[in-house]
Design an enzyme around this catalytic site. Structure first.
Site, short mmCIF file in Angstrom:
data_model
loop_
_atom_site.label_atom_id
_atom_site.label_comp_id
_atom_site.label_asym_id
_atom_site.label_seq_id
_atom_site.Cartn_x
_atom_site.Cartn_y
_atom_site.Cartn_z
N ASP A 34 79.64 -22.74 -33.83
CA ASP A 34 79.48 -23.56 -32.62
C ASP A 34 78.30 -23.10 -31.77
O ASP A 34 78.44 -22.91 -30.56
CB ASP A 34 80.76 -23.54 -31.78
CG ASP A 34 82.00 -23.87 -32.59
OD1 ASP A 34 81.91 -24.76 -33.45
OD2 ASP A 34 83.05 -23.24 -32.36
N GLU A 188 83.64 -34.66 -31.22
CA GLU A 188 83.66 -33.46 -30.39
C GLU A 188 82.25 -32.92 -30.22
O GLU A 188 81.27 -33.53 -30.65
CB GLU A 188 84.56 -32.39 -31.03
CG GLU A 188 84.15 -32.01 -32.44
CD GLU A 188 85.17 -31.16 -33.17
OE1 GLU A 188 86.27 -30.94 -32.63
OE2 GLU A 188 84.88 -30.74 -34.30
#
Length: 524
Positions: A34, A188
């Site tokens: 991420d 997301e």
């Protein structure tokens, strides 16, 4: 004059060489998922997820987007990061880092308690503020600044935006859903950028697995309506052209415009190694972006990436070679080391025996979703060797200490020195795989001091021991895939750890580790 011209031509050629060397992916290997990046001048700062590990959210610095140095963590205090008894792969999800008016902001989610929050600092290598919480649900939050306005973006029931007071975190507008993606599951990781009068909304879809992908939309108004790029997805390895690519699961990206005007994207992916299992976790990758005026961005020409990237780069900067090993002579552990959940610091000491790390045993074991006496560093290479020198002291029956190859409380391989009821030292190699606890090797050792070693390759972890540090004896080997995400689920990667534990609640045992070495590369 002729010499000067020749010198200038040579300098130009050298600079051109520097800008065209290419690079290798991943740019940050091992469990660093991420990624999010920001730029201040010609300095770049990057953060990644940390889940149940403490301190949380590692911070990296670079001058060229390729060579990164870990400089600290955003969340270094229990008041910032509560991880009490959190489940494996819970805790901190998907941070975003941004820079605005002289201040760095890191926004993230603690799914184990507290929800969405951000911290800030003037020095990303130093201490960060106490958390400022935002009452908007979802995960993967992001901040977008424009003028005197601050916007908060998350994935609550689709991608949702609201305006906040950046000093207090208070919502100034109601959250408004602006896009649901292209139909992939789990939309997301939203990030907003403004270019050529357009607001671009970058997200990920498909889940952080083999079907992961990055999609993008745009609008003239920050609140939409957003138009989906007809060429979506702009990055994915789910297609036929990438089915045999050694990088898979590409997604969750963040754009950055470099100081030379070029555009890039950092994103996560993983490298399957043994029967399509990956154990290193999701890593940080880099790709160039072509972003023409008033046009949609194109990533690396065709929306796929490679290990060897033959593309012009920023001038490459030399960085200090990373030292993977330690003699524990420092006053505190370096930034490579992590604890499991919030540590009880009285269980650790670098001062009680000079040149050693002392770990004090407790009755919390590696099988518990708690805070055992454990310190570890990420496995960052498919091929590696790690070794430790340790002694077990003041021990009674069922006291133990050693090395662990650790994925989660449900999946780890432990090589330990253990006391028996007769006061003997026993070397034990144990495999914890779900409900299975298997003793692979057990033998009596005529000494309190021992040398432990593990070697890893794409298929196996192999375990060794020595009494003199010179001649190592092989114990056993086991498949890597029992520690993979495919076997166990979850979002983390394997750690090489040191630990001490006991079945006695009143134990006084401790282990002294005199050194730890970690060497990347294939073993002879």
């Amino acid at each position: 004059m002729k010499k000067i011209i020749i010198l200038l031509i040579s300098m130009f050629g050298f600079c051109h060489f520097l800008n065209a060397q290419g690079y290798k992916n991943p740019v940050i290997s091992g469990f660093h998922p991420d990624p999010s990046v920001c730029r201040v001048g010609d300095d770049y700062y990057l953060v990644t997820s940390s889940f149940e590990y403490f301190p949380g959210v590692p911070v990296f610095h670079s001058k060229d987007l390729i060579n990164w140095t870990k400089i600290g963590h955003c969340l270094t205090r229990a008041s910032q990061l509560k991880l009490d008894k959190c489940a494996p792969s819970a805790g901190i999800y998907a941070p975003t880092i941004r820079y605005h008016e002289g201040r760095f902001y890191m926004v993230t989610t603690n799914v184990s308690g507290g929800g969405n929050f951000y911290v800030h600092t003037d020095n990303p290598a130093g201490e960060w503020s106490e958390p400022v919480f935002v009452d908007q649900g979802g995960i993967d939050p992001s901040l977008y600044f424009e003028g005197d306005k601050s916007y908060f973006v998350s994935n609550q029931n689709g991608i949702t935006i609201c305006e906040i007071d950046i000093k207090t975190g208070k919502k100034l507008t109601k959250g408004q859903t602006v896009w649901n993606g292209t139909g992939g599951r789990y939309p997301e990781a939203p990030h907003i950028y403004k270019k050529d009068g357009w607001y671009y909304l970058l997200i990920s879809e498909g889940g952080t697995e083999y079907g992961h992908k990055i999609t993008i939309s745009r609008s003239r108004n920050i609140y939409g309506p957003y138009e989906s790029n007809p060429a979506n997805p702009i990055l994915t390895h789910i297609n036929e052209i990438a089915q045999s690519n050694p990088i898979q699961g590409t997604g969750h990206g963040d754009f950055i415009q470099a100081h030379d005007g070029s555009w890039w994207i950092v994103f996560l992916g993983f490298r399957p190694q043994s029967l399509l299992h990956h154990v290193l976790g999701r890593e940080t990758f880099l790709a160039p972006v072509r972003w023409d005026a008033d046009a949609w961005p194109v990533i690396n020409g065709n929306g796929t990436v490679n290990i060897d990237m033959n593309t012009p780069t920023l001038p490459l900067q030399t960085v200090k070679p990373h030292d993977f090993s330690t003699g524990f002579d420092e006053t505190k552990l370096g930034v490579d080391w992590n604890y499991l959940r919030n540590p009880f610091m009285r269980q650790y000491s670098l001062a009680e025996k000079k040149g050693s790390l002392r770990l004090k045993a407790t009755s919390v074991s590696l099988d518990d979703n708690d805070s055992p006496t454990f310190v570890g560093r990420r496995q960052e290479h498919i091929d590696f060797s790690a070794a430790a020198v340790m002694s077990l002291n003041n021990a009674k029956a069922e006291d133990e200490a050693g090395m662990t190859i650790f994925y989660s409380s449900q999946a780890h391989y432990d090589l330990s020195l253990k006391k028996t009821e007769k006061g003997k030292n026993r070397l034990v190699l144990r495999y914890k795989i779900g409900v299975l606890n298997h003793i692979a090797s057990e033998l009596e050792i005529p000494a309190d001091k021992i040398y432990l070693k593990v070697e890893g390759n794409k298929d196996f972890y192999s375990f060794y021991y020595s009494l003199d540090g010179k001649e190592f004896k092989f114990l056993d080997k086991i498949n890597v895939w029992y520690l993979s995400s495919e076997t166990n689920g979850g979002f983390t990667g394997v750690y090489v750890g040191l630990y001490a534990s006991s079945q006695n609640k009143d134990t006084k045992a401790f282990a002294d580790f005199d050194s730890f070495t970690y060497k990347p590369g294939k073993m002879e």
